[in-house]
Design a protein around this motif. Structure first.
Motif, PDB file in Angstrom:
ATOM      1  N   TYR A  44       0.862  -1.182   0.000  1.00 18.44           N
ATOM      2  CA  TYR A  44       0.000   0.000   0.000  1.00 18.44           C
ATOM      3  C   TYR A  44       0.897   1.231   0.000  1.00 18.44           C
ATOM      4  O   TYR A  44       1.894   1.289   0.736  1.00 18.44           O
ATOM      5  CB  TYR A  44      -0.889   0.022   1.246  1.00 18.44           C
ATOM      6  CG  TYR A  44      -1.604   1.348   1.459  1.00 18.44           C
ATOM      7  CD1 TYR A  44      -2.882   1.557   0.954  1.00 18.44           C
ATOM      8  CD2 TYR A  44      -0.984   2.394   2.154  1.00 18.44           C
ATOM      9  CE1 TYR A  44      -3.528   2.780   1.130  1.00 18.44           C
ATOM     10  CE2 TYR A  44      -1.623   3.616   2.334  1.00 18.44           C
ATOM     11  CZ  TYR A  44      -2.889   3.804   1.818  1.00 18.44           C
ATOM     12  OH  TYR A  44      -3.520   5.015   1.984  1.00 18.44           O
ATOM     13  N   HIS A  45       0.557   2.223  -0.807  1.00 16.99           N
ATOM     14  CA  HIS A  45       1.267   3.501  -0.806  1.00 16.99           C
ATOM     15  C   HIS A  45       0.250   4.607  -1.022  1.00 16.99           C
ATOM     16  O   HIS A  45      -0.626   4.497  -1.884  1.00 16.99           O
ATOM     17  CB  HIS A  45       2.329   3.535  -1.908  1.00 16.99           C
ATOM     18  CG  HIS A  45       3.311   4.659  -1.786  1.00 16.99           C
ATOM     19  ND1 HIS A  45       2.987   5.966  -2.086  1.00 16.99           N
ATOM     20  CD2 HIS A  45       4.620   4.681  -1.393  1.00 16.99           C
ATOM     21  CE1 HIS A  45       4.043   6.735  -1.892  1.00 16.99           C
ATOM     22  NE2 HIS A  45       5.051   5.982  -1.468  1.00 16.99           N
ATOM     23  N   LEU A 102      -0.508   5.945  -4.694  1.00 16.81           N
ATOM     24  CA  LEU A 102      -1.129   5.197  -5.778  1.00 16.81           C
ATOM     25  C   LEU A 102      -2.501   5.817  -6.051  1.00 16.81           C
ATOM     26  O   LEU A 102      -2.951   6.708  -5.330  1.00 16.81           O
ATOM     27  CB  LEU A 102      -1.246   3.722  -5.404  1.00 16.81           C
ATOM     28  CG  LEU A 102       0.084   2.994  -5.161  1.00 16.81           C
ATOM     29  CD1 LEU A 102      -0.160   1.539  -4.777  1.00 16.81           C
ATOM     30  CD2 LEU A 102       1.001   3.081  -6.377  1.00 16.81           C
ATOM     31  N   THR A 103      -3.170   5.364  -7.078  1.00 16.10           N
ATOM     32  CA  THR A 103      -4.402   6.023  -7.511  1.00 16.10           C
ATOM     33  C   THR A 103      -5.441   6.118  -6.404  1.00 16.10           C
ATOM     34  O   THR A 103      -6.094   7.148  -6.225  1.00 16.10           O
ATOM     35  CB  THR A 103      -4.989   5.285  -8.727  1.00 16.10           C
ATOM     36  OG1 THR A 103      -4.025   5.310  -9.790  1.00 16.10           O
ATOM     37  CG2 THR A 103      -6.274   5.937  -9.197  1.00 16.10           C
ATOM     38  N   TYR A 130      -5.843   0.301  -5.062  1.00 24.00           N
ATOM     39  CA  TYR A 130      -4.668  -0.075  -5.848  1.00 24.00           C
ATOM     40  C   TYR A 130      -3.544  -0.566  -4.942  1.00 24.00           C
ATOM     41  O   TYR A 130      -3.446  -0.181  -3.772  1.00 24.00           O
ATOM     42  CB  TYR A 130      -4.184   1.116  -6.676  1.00 24.00           C
ATOM     43  CG  TYR A 130      -5.052   1.406  -7.873  1.00 24.00           C
ATOM     44  CD1 TYR A 130      -4.656   1.026  -9.149  1.00 24.00           C
ATOM     45  CD2 TYR A 130      -6.275   2.048  -7.722  1.00 24.00           C
ATOM     46  CE1 TYR A 130      -5.455   1.286 -10.255  1.00 24.00           C
ATOM     47  CE2 TYR A 130      -7.086   2.306  -8.820  1.00 24.00           C
ATOM     48  CZ  TYR A 130      -6.670   1.924 -10.081  1.00 24.00           C
ATOM     49  OH  TYR A 130      -7.462   2.169 -11.167  1.00 24.00           O
ATOM     50  N   TYR A 131      -2.671  -1.386  -5.516  1.00 21.46           N
ATOM     51  CA  TYR A 131      -1.547  -1.934  -4.771  1.00 21.46           C
ATOM     52  C   TYR A 131      -0.410  -2.235  -5.736  1.00 21.46           C
ATOM     53  O   TYR A 131      -0.591  -2.325  -6.958  1.00 21.46           O
ATOM     54  CB  TYR A 131      -1.963  -3.213  -4.030  1.00 21.46           C
ATOM     55  CG  TYR A 131      -2.320  -4.359  -4.954  1.00 21.46           C
ATOM     56  CD1 TYR A 131      -1.381  -5.330  -5.305  1.00 21.46           C
ATOM     57  CD2 TYR A 131      -3.598  -4.457  -5.510  1.00 21.46           C
ATOM     58  CE1 TYR A 131      -1.702  -6.363  -6.175  1.00 21.46           C
ATOM     59  CE2 TYR A 131      -3.929  -5.486  -6.378  1.00 21.46           C
ATOM     60  CZ  TYR A 131      -2.977  -6.438  -6.706  1.00 21.46           C
ATOM     61  OH  TYR A 131      -3.292  -7.451  -7.579  1.00 21.46           O
ATOM     62  N   LEU A 132       0.784  -2.390  -5.186  1.00 22.71           N
ATOM     63  CA  LEU A 132       1.944  -2.876  -5.919  1.00 22.71           C
ATOM     64  C   LEU A 132       2.381  -4.203  -5.314  1.00 22.71           C
ATOM     65  O   LEU A 132       1.981  -4.550  -4.195  1.00 22.71           O
ATOM     66  CB  LEU A 132       3.093  -1.868  -5.834  1.00 22.71           C
ATOM     67  CG  LEU A 132       2.913  -0.559  -6.600  1.00 22.71           C
ATOM     68  CD1 LEU A 132       3.930   0.477  -6.136  1.00 22.71           C
ATOM     69  CD2 LEU A 132       3.036  -0.783  -8.105  1.00 22.71           C
ATOM     70  N   GLN A 170       1.035  -0.711 -10.869  1.00 25.39           N
ATOM     71  CA  GLN A 170      -0.046  -0.766  -9.893  1.00 25.39           C
ATOM     72  C   GLN A 170      -1.259  -1.477 -10.492  1.00 25.39           C
ATOM     73  O   GLN A 170      -1.547  -1.369 -11.682  1.00 25.39           O
ATOM     74  CB  GLN A 170      -0.425   0.637  -9.428  1.00 25.39           C
ATOM     75  CG  GLN A 170      -1.049   1.518 -10.490  1.00 25.39           C
ATOM     76  CD  GLN A 170      -1.640   2.800  -9.905  1.00 25.39           C
ATOM     77  OE1 GLN A 170      -1.608   3.044  -8.703  1.00 25.39           O
ATOM     78  NE2 GLN A 170      -2.194   3.644 -10.768  1.00 25.39           N
ATOM     79  N   SER A 214      -5.483  -2.835  -9.576  1.00 25.44           N
ATOM     80  CA  SER A 214      -6.663  -2.499  -8.782  1.00 25.44           C
ATOM     81  C   SER A 214      -7.401  -3.760  -8.360  1.00 25.44           C
ATOM     82  O   SER A 214      -7.674  -4.639  -9.180  1.00 25.44           O
ATOM     83  CB  SER A 214      -7.603  -1.602  -9.596  1.00 25.44           C
ATOM     84  OG  SER A 214      -8.791  -1.336  -8.874  1.00 25.44           O
ATOM     85  N   SER A 239       6.028  10.756  -3.645  1.00 25.77           N
ATOM     86  CA  SER A 239       6.079  10.386  -5.056  1.00 25.77           C
ATOM     87  C   SER A 239       6.569  11.575  -5.868  1.00 25.77           C
ATOM     88  O   SER A 239       6.622  12.707  -5.375  1.00 25.77           O
ATOM     89  CB  SER A 239       4.697   9.950  -5.552  1.00 25.77           C
ATOM     90  OG  SER A 239       3.768  11.016  -5.441  1.00 25.77           O
ATOM     91  N   ALA A 261       5.043   3.426 -10.735  1.00 23.34           N
ATOM     92  CA  ALA A 261       3.722   2.832 -10.533  1.00 23.34           C
ATOM     93  C   ALA A 261       2.929   2.738 -11.827  1.00 23.34           C
ATOM     94  O   ALA A 261       2.047   1.894 -11.961  1.00 23.34           O
ATOM     95  CB  ALA A 261       2.937   3.648  -9.504  1.00 23.34           C
TER      96      ALA A 261
END
Length: 354
Positions: free
Chosen positions: A183-184, A187-188, A192-194, A202, A204, A248, A274
């Motif tokens: 989690y960041h 991100l959108t 969303y996750y990486l 990224q 969704s 970011s 991302a």
């Protein structure tokens, strides 16, 4: 200029909470010192050859490790033959062969290693802030906690032990083969996750974090097997002025690249584009003590690859942030979103140029 809470004026250095220590292996019991504290999370990578990243923390216990470049479940070495202990000024590693299986992740004779070390809150305590009870070692001053929890398979909240909402957290299923999910805040959205173990852009999926941003007491997980249903470990961070920054930047496709203001001279940074698929990159101030920081000092959380011999310029560590010196998708393509987390060598007020 406000005085940072973690600063020489207050009798503290950023290295009291995060420190990088490089060492050479000897294939016997080796005490790695110079960390400056007893770490609660230590991340080790062999530098001069291919080997997996090895991540240990005090909440799970020193003999359990995870591999950031793999989806594998937690490895347990009950004999403590590899990573033996967290110590008052570092940690102890031992031999490279156990039960006939050779490994070079910690301590092979003639090999060089780097360790990144964080101070959390010492012995973990029970946290009942969430719908699921967690076990937490939290350092509220440094904005970092290590959280262990057992998911029940339903959308849940987990207490993280910090006094502000975490802006980034990394979660891994300890029992099963699955991705590391990240989690960041930039991100959108919370949908969303990486994935730390891949180069993926990224993605969704509401069921990973339940589409919900964290609060000052809990983070949320959905019904995804990547965050729920087994035993999990989470590493949680929020920015601390003068010490750390979760943020970011947008690329500009110029070799005279983007300047990223951090408010401190960086000691360590992890960056990931991302917007598109490409590798994670990480740099520190101990393997390179002058600018520009070159590709030869790049390591990748998603890959076991060694340091390279490339002299390509990547970035500069400056007294108040870092500046990109390279174009391309990994670092600096116009319009792409790059997320990062950085930790300080010194607050800007006390920093000297490289």
């Amino acid at each position: 200029m406000p005085e940072p809470a973690i600063s020489p004026a207050n009798g503290q250095e950023p290295a009291d909470y995060f420190n990088t220590v490089a060492y050479s292996g000897n294939n016997t019991q080796l005490s790695v010192t110079g960390v400056g504290f007893e770490p609660n999370w230590t991340w080790i990578k062999k530098r001069n050859g291919a080997a997996s990243h090895a991540l240990q923390d005090s909440v799970r216990g020193s003999f359990r490790y995870l591999v950031s470049n793999s989806t594998a479940a937690e490895n347990t070495n009950s004999g403590n033959d590899w990573f033996r202990s967290f110590d008052s000024d570092g940690f102890t590693v031992s031999k490279t062969t156990t039960g006939g299986t050779a490994t070079t992740e910690w301590n092979n004779s003639g090999d060089t290693y780097v360790s990144w070390n964080w101070l959390a809150g010492g012995t973990a305590v029970s946290n009942t802030d969430g719908s699921i009870t967690s076990s937490v070692s939290a350092n509220t001053k440094a904005g970092f906690s290590v959280v262990s929890y057992t998911g029940d398979g339903t959308a849940s909240t987990i207490g993280h032990g910090l006094d502000s909402a975490p802006e980034m957290y990394i979660i891994k299923d300890r029992e099963s083969t699955d991705n590391w999910v990240v989690y960041h805040k930039d991100l959108t959205s919370a949908s969303y996750y990486l994935t730390l173990d891949t180069t993926n852009a990224q993605a969704s999926n509401n069921v990973v974090f339940n589409g919900t941003d964290p609060t000052s007491s809990v983070f949320s997980v959905g019904t995804s097997r990547s965050t729920n249903g087994n035993d999990f470990i989470a590493y949680c961070f929020h920015s601390v002025p003068g010490y750390s920054l979760v943020s970011s930047y947008s690329g500009n496709s110029s070799s005279d690249g983007v300047f990223v203001h951090c408010g401190f001279k960086p000691a360590f940074v992890i960056i990931k584009v991302a917007s598109v698929a490409n590798r994670w990159v990480m740099f520190d101030n101990k393997r390179s003590d002058e600018n520009p920081v070159e590709e030869a000092q790049e390591l990748n959380p998603n890959d076991s690859t060694a340091e390279s011999s490339s002299g390509t310029d990547c970035l500069d560590f400056l007294s108040n942030g870092f500046k990109l010196r390279r174009t391309g998708d990994v670092f600096n393509t116009s319009g792409y979103n790059y997320i990062f987390i950085a930790f300080a060598e010194q607050p800007f007020k006390y920093a000297q140029a490289r």
